[in-house]
Design a protein around this motif. Structure first.
Motif, PDB file in Angstrom:
ATOM      1  N   THR A  65      36.264  35.562  40.036  1.00 34.99           N
ATOM      2  CA  THR A  65      37.342  35.326  40.996  1.00 34.99           C
ATOM      3  C   THR A  65      38.400  34.404  40.397  1.00 34.99           C
ATOM      4  OG1 THR A  65      35.776  35.578  42.829  1.00 34.99           O
ATOM      5  CG2 THR A  65      37.867  34.489  43.313  1.00 34.99           C
ATOM      6  N   GLU A  66      37.953  33.346  39.744  1.00 33.67           N
ATOM      7  CA  GLU A  66      38.908  32.415  39.136  1.00 33.67           C
ATOM      8  C   GLU A  66      39.665  33.066  37.991  1.00 33.67           C
ATOM      9  OE1 GLU A  66      37.274  28.662  38.141  1.00 33.67           O
ATOM     10  OE2 GLU A  66      36.349  28.348  40.107  1.00 33.67           O
ATOM     11  N   ARG A  74      40.471  36.261  37.875  1.00 33.32           N
ATOM     12  CA  ARG A  74      41.453  37.159  38.496  1.00 33.32           C
ATOM     13  C   ARG A  74      42.634  36.391  39.067  1.00 33.32           C
ATOM     14  NH1 ARG A  74      41.875  38.527  43.685  1.00 33.32           N
ATOM     15  NH2 ARG A  74      39.787  37.724  44.167  1.00 33.32           N
ATOM     16  N   LEU A  75      42.372  35.240  39.655  1.00 33.50           N
ATOM     17  CA  LEU A  75      43.451  34.457  40.267  1.00 33.50           C
ATOM     18  C   LEU A  75      44.227  33.622  39.254  1.00 33.50           C
ATOM     19  CD1 LEU A  75      41.581  33.221  43.480  1.00 33.50           C
ATOM     20  CD2 LEU A  75      43.222  35.110  43.281  1.00 33.50           C
ATOM     21  N   THR A 128      43.199  30.803  37.934  1.00 28.47           N
ATOM     22  CA  THR A 128      42.838  29.382  37.960  1.00 28.47           C
ATOM     23  C   THR A 128      41.926  29.004  36.795  1.00 28.47           C
ATOM     24  OG1 THR A 128      41.020  29.906  39.453  1.00 28.47           O
ATOM     25  CG2 THR A 128      43.087  29.206  40.452  1.00 28.47           C
ATOM     26  N   THR A 139      34.850  43.009  37.414  1.00 29.59           N
ATOM     27  CA  THR A 139      35.367  42.604  38.714  1.00 29.59           C
ATOM     28  C   THR A 139      34.255  41.967  39.541  1.00 29.59           C
ATOM     29  OG1 THR A 139      34.864  44.726  39.775  1.00 29.59           O
ATOM     30  CG2 THR A 139      37.026  44.505  38.692  1.00 29.59           C
TER      31      THR A 139
END
Length: 392
Positions: free
Chosen positions: A222-223, A225-226, A228, A303
């Protein structure tokens, strides 16, 4: 190097706790499911029962004495039911039909043959459908063989010493050479009983360790993809810090989940998982294996949804084949062997050993060693995968 790791780990832990999923997956779900399974299926394994037929075609004192001692044996009360049958053919029919599990048949002339020092013949009829009855019947015959052998030797020795034939029996009995009393040990029937609440408690703990660790390490994807994660890596910290921090949080929450399930099983059902130090060591080793395996999945996944699917699939596969959903002793033999290919199989066998035998940490060195080896191998492979592609 340590301070940045502690800061990132603390931040990750706060995030996991405040979003609520950690408490739900790590504490509520495993404890609730373990309690439901324990209430529905808990309790000792069903009591052992066996029906054994008894065919006395001899009519002498020895078969009658053996039957009386079997019926009076304290260790067989509530376990053994004796059923007198008239013929060997009737016994065979009832064994084949499943009416009785086994039968002991004394052939004609048994007592006379033993009294004359020639031994005697006893037949055991058994069926693979009732193994306990067969074991009991064979145990009786084995013990009886010792008695017959002692009596036979005593009779032969008496005759060799010149005791008249008509006085041999009285001489043998007067001098205590009848052999030992017919004693049946309950050791083969006892020991190793484990409350089924322990099976399902340990199973839920092992299963949810994967879910808990997986929800933590998937945060890396998730990080990424974003974006961060890239910003974090720009800071003056070692590049492995974010991944290691999430692995540590996953390990800690998985261990906390297993300990919570353990505590609830003890408090609610009054069961024991065995020596606390050994149980804690096994739980820690399994949590480490779960954290590194899920980290390995995250290092290969592209993913979050892909990681979720693979982690769920891996979790249920190792849970089923590892005895977390079905007690290992209920699985076919080839699946019991396959269980040793999974971390769940090793922790299940280790915890069952502790609960059943009352042993300490020395009795589970093999499961501990294998779980630690799994954690090291999976950790090394995940580190290599993360180094190659996580920031891409």
């Amino acid at each position: 190097m340590l301070r940045p790791l502690l800061v990132v780990t603390a931040q990750e832990l706060r995030t996991r706790i405040f979003d609520g999923t950690a408490l739900l997956v790590a504490l509520v779900a495993p404890v609730l499911l373990a309690t439901i399974f324990g209430l529905a299926l808990g309790g000792d394994d069903p009591p052992l029962r066996a029906t054994v037929g008894y065919v006395d075609l001899d009519g002498g004192e020895f078969p009658a004495s053996v039957r009386g001692e079997m019926a009076a044996a304290e260790e067989l009360k509530g376990v053994l039911t004796l059923r007198d049958l008239p013929t060997r053919e009737e016994a065979r029919r009832q064994v084949d039909d499943g009416v009785i599990g086994a039968a002991i048949v004394f052939l004609p002339g048994f007592s006379q043959s033993v009294g004359a020092g020639r031994g005697g013949e006893v037949t055991v009829l058994s069926s693979p459908e009732a193994p306990l009855a067969g074991v009991l019947a064979q145990a009786v015959v084995d013990r009886m063989s010792a008695l017959v052998e002692a009596r036979t030797l005593a009779v032969r020795a008496s005759i060799a010493a010149g005791v008249p034939g008509a006085e041999v029996q009285a001489f043998v009995e007067r001098n205590g050479a009848n052999g030992p009393a017919l004693g049946l040990s309950a050791d083969s029937l006892s020991g190793g009983k484990v409350d089924l609440a322990v099976y399902y408690g340990t199973g839920m703990a092992a299963l949810f360790a994967f879910f808990v660790a997986g929800t933590s390490v998937r945060g890396l994807l998730t990080e990424r993809r974003l974006g961060t994660l890239d910003r974090t890596l720009v800071a003056p910290i070692p590049p492995w810090t974010p991944a290691l921090a999430k692995a540590l949080v996953g390990f800690g929450l998985a261990l906390a989940s297993m300990c919570a399930t353990w505590a609830s099983s003890v408090l609610i059902f009054g069961t024991t998982w065995g020596d606390p130090v050994a149980v804690l060591a096994l739980c820690a080793a399994h949590a480490a294996a779960a954290a590194t395996i899920t980290m390995l999945v995250a290092s290969r996944a592209r993913t979050e949804s892909q990681a979720d699917g693979v982690i769920m699939g891996v979790s249920f596969v190792v849970a089923f084949f590892g005895g977390s959903l079905v007690p290992l002793h209920n699985l076919p033999e080839f699946l019991q062997k396959a269980a040793l290919l999974t971390p769940n199989g090793w922790i299940s066998s280790g915890l069952i050993e502790l609960a059943g035998s009352g042993g300490g940490i020395a009795s589970v060195t093999a499961p501990l060693g294998v779980l630690c080896a799994i954690a090291l191998v999976a950790g090394g492979l995940s580190a290599a995968g993360l180094r190659r592609g996580l920031t891409r």
